[in-house]
Design a protein around this motif. Structure first.
Motif, mmCIF file in Angstrom:
data_model
loop_
_atom_site.group_PDB
_atom_site.id
_atom_site.type_symbol
_atom_site.label_atom_id
_atom_site.label_comp_id
_atom_site.label_asym_id
_atom_site.label_seq_id
_atom_site.Cartn_x
_atom_site.Cartn_y
_atom_site.Cartn_z
ATOM 1 N N GLY A 162 0.788 -1.224 0.000
ATOM 2 C CA GLY A 162 0.000 0.000 0.000
ATOM 3 C C GLY A 162 0.819 1.271 0.000
ATOM 4 O O GLY A 162 0.378 2.304 -0.524
ATOM 5 N N ASN A 163 2.020 1.228 0.603
ATOM 6 C CA ASN A 163 2.841 2.434 0.625
ATOM 7 C C ASN A 163 3.777 2.522 -0.576
ATOM 8 O O ASN A 163 4.664 3.364 -0.614
ATOM 9 C CB ASN A 163 3.632 2.542 1.935
ATOM 10 N N GLU A 164 3.564 1.674 -1.568
ATOM 11 C CA GLU A 164 4.255 1.774 -2.852
ATOM 12 C C GLU A 164 3.234 2.240 -3.877
ATOM 13 O O GLU A 164 2.888 1.543 -4.822
ATOM 14 C CB GLU A 164 4.886 0.428 -3.201
ATOM 15 N N SER A 165 2.750 3.450 -3.650
ATOM 16 C CA SER A 165 1.493 3.885 -4.252
ATOM 17 C C SER A 165 1.609 4.484 -5.638
ATOM 18 O O SER A 165 0.596 4.829 -6.246
ATOM 19 C CB SER A 165 0.809 4.890 -3.317
ATOM 20 N N SER A 166 2.816 4.628 -6.166
ATOM 21 C CA SER A 166 2.928 5.151 -7.532
ATOM 22 C C SER A 166 2.202 4.236 -8.512
ATOM 23 O O SER A 166 1.688 4.695 -9.532
ATOM 24 C CB SER A 166 4.397 5.298 -7.931
ATOM 25 N N GLY A 167 2.156 2.936 -8.193
ATOM 26 C CA GLY A 167 1.481 1.996 -9.076
ATOM 27 C C GLY A 167 -0.004 2.277 -9.210
ATOM 28 O O GLY A 167 -0.531 2.401 -10.323
ATOM 29 N N SER A 168 -0.712 2.394 -8.086
ATOM 30 C CA SER A 168 -2.152 2.639 -8.137
ATOM 31 C C SER A 168 -2.472 4.000 -8.724
ATOM 32 O O SER A 168 -3.498 4.184 -9.398
ATOM 33 C CB SER A 168 -2.754 2.516 -6.730
ATOM 34 N N ASN A 169 -1.612 4.996 -8.471
ATOM 35 C CA ASN A 169 -1.827 6.308 -9.080
ATOM 36 C C ASN A 169 -1.603 6.241 -10.587
ATOM 37 O O ASN A 169 -2.323 6.883 -11.354
ATOM 38 C CB ASN A 169 -0.913 7.340 -8.431
ATOM 39 N N ALA A 170 -0.618 5.445 -11.010
ATOM 40 C CA ALA A 170 -0.394 5.258 -12.444
ATOM 41 C C ALA A 170 -1.535 4.486 -13.089
ATOM 42 O O ALA A 170 -1.852 4.685 -14.261
ATOM 43 C CB ALA A 170 0.927 4.531 -12.672
ATOM 44 N N ALA A 171 -2.177 3.588 -12.322
ATOM 45 C CA ALA A 171 -3.269 2.780 -12.863
ATOM 46 C C ALA A 171 -4.398 3.660 -13.398
ATOM 47 O O ALA A 171 -5.060 3.309 -14.380
ATOM 48 C CB ALA A 171 -3.788 1.830 -11.790
ATOM 49 N N MET A 172 -4.624 4.801 -12.753
ATOM 50 C CA MET A 172 -5.646 5.732 -13.253
ATOM 51 C C MET A 172 -5.290 6.216 -14.653
ATOM 52 O O MET A 172 -6.149 6.325 -15.537
ATOM 53 C CB MET A 172 -5.778 6.939 -12.317
ATOM 54 N N LEU A 173 -4.020 6.545 -14.862
ATOM 55 C CA LEU A 173 -3.578 7.036 -16.160
ATOM 56 C C LEU A 173 -3.604 5.936 -17.212
ATOM 57 O O LEU A 173 -3.950 6.186 -18.376
ATOM 58 C CB LEU A 173 -2.167 7.611 -16.035
ATOM 59 N N VAL A 174 -3.244 4.722 -16.820
ATOM 60 C CA VAL A 174 -3.319 3.590 -17.747
ATOM 61 C C VAL A 174 -4.762 3.375 -18.177
ATOM 62 O O VAL A 174 -5.058 3.199 -19.373
ATOM 63 C CB VAL A 174 -2.752 2.311 -17.094
ATOM 64 N N ALA A 175 -5.676 3.390 -17.214
ATOM 65 C CA ALA A 175 -7.095 3.202 -17.525
ATOM 66 C C ALA A 175 -7.610 4.319 -18.424
ATOM 67 O O ALA A 175 -8.379 4.081 -19.371
ATOM 68 C CB ALA A 175 -7.907 3.131 -16.240
ATOM 69 N N TYR A 176 -7.193 5.563 -18.135
ATOM 70 C CA TYR A 176 -7.612 6.707 -18.959
ATOM 71 C C TYR A 176 -7.096 6.540 -20.387
ATOM 72 O O TYR A 176 -7.831 6.771 -21.359
ATOM 73 C CB TYR A 176 -7.098 8.011 -18.356
ATOM 74 N N TYR A 177 -5.845 6.145 -20.528
ATOM 75 C CA TYR A 177 -5.265 5.940 -21.853
ATOM 76 C C TYR A 177 -6.056 4.888 -22.628
ATOM 77 O O TYR A 177 -6.398 5.079 -23.802
ATOM 78 C CB TYR A 177 -3.810 5.514 -21.713
ATOM 79 N N LEU A 178 -6.343 3.765 -21.990
ATOM 80 C CA LEU A 178 -7.051 2.681 -22.665
ATOM 81 C C LEU A 178 -8.490 3.062 -22.998
ATOM 82 O O LEU A 178 -9.061 2.575 -23.977
ATOM 83 C CB LEU A 178 -7.021 1.431 -21.798
ATOM 84 N N ALA A 179 -9.077 3.953 -22.203
ATOM 85 C CA ALA A 179 -10.467 4.371 -22.433
ATOM 86 C C ALA A 179 -10.579 5.488 -23.453
ATOM 87 O O ALA A 179 -11.560 5.543 -24.216
ATOM 88 C CB ALA A 179 -11.090 4.825 -21.117
ATOM 89 N N ALA A 180 -9.582 6.380 -23.470
ATOM 90 C CA ALA A 180 -9.766 7.629 -24.214
ATOM 91 C C ALA A 180 -8.799 7.852 -25.361
ATOM 92 O O ALA A 180 -9.047 8.714 -26.220
ATOM 93 C CB ALA A 180 -9.654 8.814 -23.247
ATOM 94 N N ALA A 181 -7.690 7.138 -25.430
ATOM 95 C CA ALA A 181 -6.721 7.354 -26.505
ATOM 96 C C ALA A 181 -7.355 7.037 -27.855
ATOM 97 O O ALA A 181 -8.226 6.161 -27.961
ATOM 98 C CB ALA A 181 -5.481 6.502 -26.283
ATOM 99 N N GLN A 182 -6.918 7.741 -28.882
ATOM 100 C CA GLN A 182 -7.483 7.559 -30.224
ATOM 101 C C GLN A 182 -6.375 7.316 -31.223
ATOM 102 O O GLN A 182 -5.230 7.731 -31.042
ATOM 103 C CB GLN A 182 -8.295 8.797 -30.620
ATOM 104 N N GLY A 183 -6.717 6.613 -32.304
ATOM 105 C CA GLY A 183 -5.760 6.402 -33.376
ATOM 106 C C GLY A 183 -5.485 4.938 -33.635
ATOM 107 O O GLY A 183 -5.977 4.036 -32.941
ATOM 108 N N ALA A 184 -4.654 4.667 -34.645
ATOM 109 C CA ALA A 184 -4.370 3.306 -35.097
ATOM 110 C C ALA A 184 -3.645 2.484 -34.026
ATOM 111 O O ALA A 184 -3.876 1.275 -33.896
ATOM 112 C CB ALA A 184 -3.541 3.360 -36.375
ATOM 113 N N GLU A 185 -2.776 3.135 -33.243
ATOM 114 C CA GLU A 185 -1.989 2.404 -32.248
ATOM 115 C C GLU A 185 -2.861 1.788 -31.169
ATOM 116 O O GLU A 185 -2.735 0.601 -30.845
ATOM 117 C CB GLU A 185 -0.960 3.353 -31.624
ATOM 118 N N ILE A 186 -3.786 2.587 -30.605
ATOM 119 C CA ILE A 186 -4.656 2.059 -29.548
ATOM 120 C C ILE A 186 -5.649 1.063 -30.125
ATOM 121 O O ILE A 186 -5.990 0.060 -29.473
ATOM 122 C CB ILE A 186 -5.380 3.205 -28.797
#
Length: 846
Positions: A132-156
């Protein structure tokens, strides 16, 4: 005045901007996002990295994403101890998500199908912040989820068409919540980067652990907690090709990704797994190189213990990848590499998450072929092995065997009950055939390996589950003479209801695992219960039965509660233990029911000492055992507050491993007086050392220094220091002890051989005084795991358990932790007996 205010305001804004990074800090300018999908800041009210996200905020944002995006399906797969939801996001292209259950079933079917079919998507599990105190992972998880939900283009589009991504944003919600509260509570508007600032130095216990203070990254195999059980159920439901495990390490480190040290890979892990790990590593290196980030590989960490998140996948056909980011342990911290901002740590975790996706796409066919070959080769490997399977005995405790079998079932290992006796094994014991899809995992679970290519271990070197449960087992070269059930073992869905007839007294065996919990319940309900210190046989309402020492007797004539028989019946059904009606106080053999060897019992009132200097893990393990297996609530107290406690209010004190610097001479004398007045004190490892040092436990010890000095250090080169250190320590191995089965502390064990888990070199010498050395290591004690020959020889025939009377009370010292990681059911019986029978010892220490 206005000018001064403006300058201060601008200064504060600049400091906040140092960590409050917008999305363009985390993502390349080449990535475009769907504006209809909410950014994290639009839900949280702040930029990612400005504050440590609380678990409830994380859940809120991910639920918003799932509502807005047709690429995400969100589900709650379980709840933590503190009832926080365990989320799993299934992310893929819209068309695939609409047909996701068929895709999953097809993926599982391919694993057992002949030939290789790579038409389906690769399954990628992304797991964050098991500590739990290695929290950069869970904070990054929000950005990963946002990328997978909202990114556009051929790559995604290509990524989503070729993968199903399972995103586990917080593997340890309770620990994450505890740490976020700590870090945010100690953060000022003006940030402190001083490593000594309170924000960077957590109090005891830390946010690393879960509610019961367990390290959940050691629980993937042991499955003691709801977080692990829920995750493993989903793991086997999906069987991912790749699983990532995002961690943090010390602030002065850089960034680590696997492969780790090649020689520290478990021999059951196929070489192709290591090859694929190396292939994926190229993508992480390229991504971090492009950002000028420092990193390292192939050092420090290993892939040996299969109970960790990055290693469990390796024995299940997947490729597990460990990532370790230098931790800011707050919002900003000075390090040897410069100022480390929380946002920097999050960005690195995001970077390697995205490089994982790229690596999986490029290696998709190889990953799928490898996983199919892994499972399809299992039965062939089993056929070529030199034995057919393991036979395991209940050893008189079917409840303990049931717990063991339930654990195996969660790992999809098939077990078959014996229908008839075979040699020393009885009907109801079990056979576990090698020839099944989980062949490799089964071999790992029963491994008794003691010799290794590399003797340096990051974690434990031995974890044989049958030894942990104290269940006798052996390998069988043939199963031809076994009469087995047609179907694999499955837990009973219904229990038969018991009804007690009137009798003179009632008795039950102490050997069943639930017996202590049932006894505690009876005592808490005011039932008068006695323990038989000697065995007897008596006529019961059904037949004559033998009651072994440790059996519990409830005399009808002594009960004060008018509903006592109803309470007894309820207990028998609730804890699934037979209670036998005894017809007369006159027994047919052994002591009578009114004997002086039939001693009254009281419910324990336990004081569990923790606080700074004491192992939070071992406090948690004892707390968990008392709570879960005894239904007993200990009073937990920091050692710094112990002087303020009225000791007379407690029957027992437990000292786990740790430094007891706050227990000064005055407090030690008060504890001694409390014991003399009838208290029972238990200590294990350095807790037992404190008892010896303060002359409560009448024993002598072998110090860590003495153990260290037995190694020859002449002519060692500087480069040999790590190898020497690895030899001098015991990094978690299993040792055999001989137990005096006539002693009250051994009641219910069933056999004299008791495996113990050892990760400390501190030892007790056998006492010169008779009757107080309860347990000793055998002459050849190493059962599984690594220990240098010098240590094994020194440990052999020394004491493992010493106990004696001290005034009217008792002192008990054990060299090892009896409830290690919650799964050592075998030695936990010793602690149970100390709680209920510890006050009955008769031999004074001298």
């Amino acid at each position: 005045m206005r000018l001064i205010f403006f300058v201060v305001f601008v200064g504060l804004q600049s400091l906040l901007c140092a960590i409050a990074k917008p999305l363009d800090f985390y993502f390349s300018d080449s990535v475009t996002f769907d504006p209809s999908i909410a950014k994290p800041s639009e839900v949280l009210g702040y930029e990612v990295g400005e504050w440590h996200v609380r678990h409830d905020q994380l859940v809120q944002y991910l639920q918003v994403l799932a509502k807005q995006s047709d690429r995400i399906k969100i589900e709650t797969i379980g709840y933590s101890h503190e009832q926080r939801p365990l989320l799993l996001l299934t992310i893929s292209a819209k068309k695939q998500l609409e047909n996701i259950d068929t895709i999953r079933k097809d993926h599982i079917t391919r694993l057992s199908s002949k030939g290789q079919d790579n038409a389906g998507p690769a399954i990628v599990w992304m797991g964050y912040s098991v500590h739990g105190n290695e929290s950069s992972g869970s904070n990054a998880a929000m950005l990963v989820a946002y990328y997978l939900a909202a990114a556009q283009g051929a790559e995604i589009d290509k990524l989503l068409a070729n993968t199903v991504i399972l995103l586990d944003p917080s593997l340890n919600p309770d620990g994450l919540a505890r740490f976020a509260q700590w870090a945010n509570s100690n953060r000022g508007h003006v940030l402190s980067s001083d490593p000594m600032h309170r924000e960077h130095v957590e109090s005891w216990p830390s946010g690393r652990t879960n509610h019961f203070l367990f390290d959940l990254n050691r629980d993937w195999l042991l499955l003691q907690h709801p977080e692990s059980k829920a995750r493993i159920a989903q793991f086997h439901k999906w069987k991912p090709n790749v699983l990532t495990d995002f961690h943090e390490m010390g602030a002065n480190s850089t960034y680590f990704f696997q492969p780790g040290i090649p020689s520290r890979t478990h021999p059951l892990t196929p070489s192709k797994n290591i090859e694929l790990t190396n292939s994926l590593a190229q993508f992480h290196a390229k991504a971090l190189d492009s950002q000028g980030q420092l990193y390292f590989t192939q050092e420090s960490f290993d892939d040996f213990y299969y109970g960790k998140g990055s290693t469990y996948p390796d024995i299940n056909g997947a490729v597990g990848i460990l990532f370790e980011q230098a931790s800011s342990r707050g919002h900003v911290q000075n390090t040897i590499n410069g100022t480390l901002n929380f946002s920097d740590t999050i960005k690195n975790q995001l970077t390697t998450s995205l490089s994982t996706f790229e690596g999986v796409l490029q290696n998709k066919v190889q990953l799928q072929n490898y996983q199919q070959q892994f499972y399809q080769s299992a039965k062939k490997l089993a056929k070529n092995d030199d034995f057919k399977g393991y036979i395991v005995a209940a050893n008189g405790d079917k409840q303990k065997l049931t717990a063991f079998l339930d654990l195996l079932k969660q790992h999809h290992i098939e077990v078959y009950p014996l229908q008839e006796s075979y040699k020393d094994y009885l009907a109801g014991d079990v056979f576990i055939p090698l020839e099944q899809s989980q062949y490799r995992l089964l071999k790992a679970i029963f491994s008794e390996q003691t010799s290794f290519k590399d003797n340096t271990f990051y974690d434990v070197s031995g974890w044989t589950l049958a030894h942990a449960f104290n269940l006798p087992f052996e390998k069988l070269k043939s199963s031809r003479n076994l009469k087995l059930a047609d179907k694999p073992w499955a837990p009973k869905t219904e229990r038969s209801r018991r009804k007690l007839d009137n009798a003179y007294a009632y008795g039950f065996s102490w050997q069943q695992f639930n017996a202590p919990k049932m006894l505690n319940f009876l005592l808490s309900q005011g039932i008068d219960a006695r323990v038989a210190l000697s065995g007897f046989s008596a006529a019961t309402n059904t037949k004559e039965r033998h009651f072994a020492p440790g059996s519990i007797v409830v005399p009808a004539g002594l009960q004060k509660n008018s509903k006592w028989l109803d309470i007894l019946t309820t207990a028998s059904n609730r804890y699934d233990i037979d209670i036998h009606g005894i017809k007369s106080g006159l027994t047919t053999q052994g002591i009578d029911l009114g004997s002086r060897f039939m001693r009254p019992l009281k419910a324990p009132k336990v004081l569990l000492v923790g606080g700074e200097g004491v192992s939070q893990y071992e406090v948690g393990e004892v707390w968990y055992h008392l709570d879960r297996h005894l239904g007993l609530a200990p009073t937990m107290i920091e050692q710094s507050r112990l002087a303020k406690i009225k000791l007379k209010n407690y029957s027992h004190i437990i000292l786990v491993d740790g430094r007891y610097d706050h227990l000064n001479d005055l407090l030690a004398s008060q504890i001694k007086e409390w014991v003399k007045q009838g208290g029972v004190i238990w200590g294990h490892k350095r807790g037992a050392k404190w008892l010896v040092d303060n002359q409560l436990l009448k024993a002598s010890s072998i110090s860590k220094k003495e153990m260290t000095e037995q190694f020859d250090t002449h002519e060692l080169a500087y480069q040999d220091r790590d190898k020497l250190s690895a030899k001098q320590r015991i990094a978690g191995a299993i040792f055999a002890t001989d137990i005096d089965l006539t002693h009250p502390l051994s009641f219910g064990l069933g056999r004299a051989t008791l495996p113990v888990f050892k990760n400390s070199t501190w030892l007790l010498k056998p006492a010169d005084q008779p009757f107080i050395t309860v347990g000793k290591y055998t002459s050849s004690p190493l059962m599984a795991g690594y220990s240098a020959p010098e240590n094994v020889s020194k440990i052999a025939e020394n004491a493992s358990l010493i106990a004696h009377r001290y005034g009217q009370g008792s002192v008990i010292g054990m060299t090892d932790n009896p409830v290690f990681r919650g799964y050592w059911y075998g030695t936990s019986k010793i602690l149970n007996n100390a709680l209920f029978f510890g006050g009955l010892l008769t031999v004074q220490g001298r």
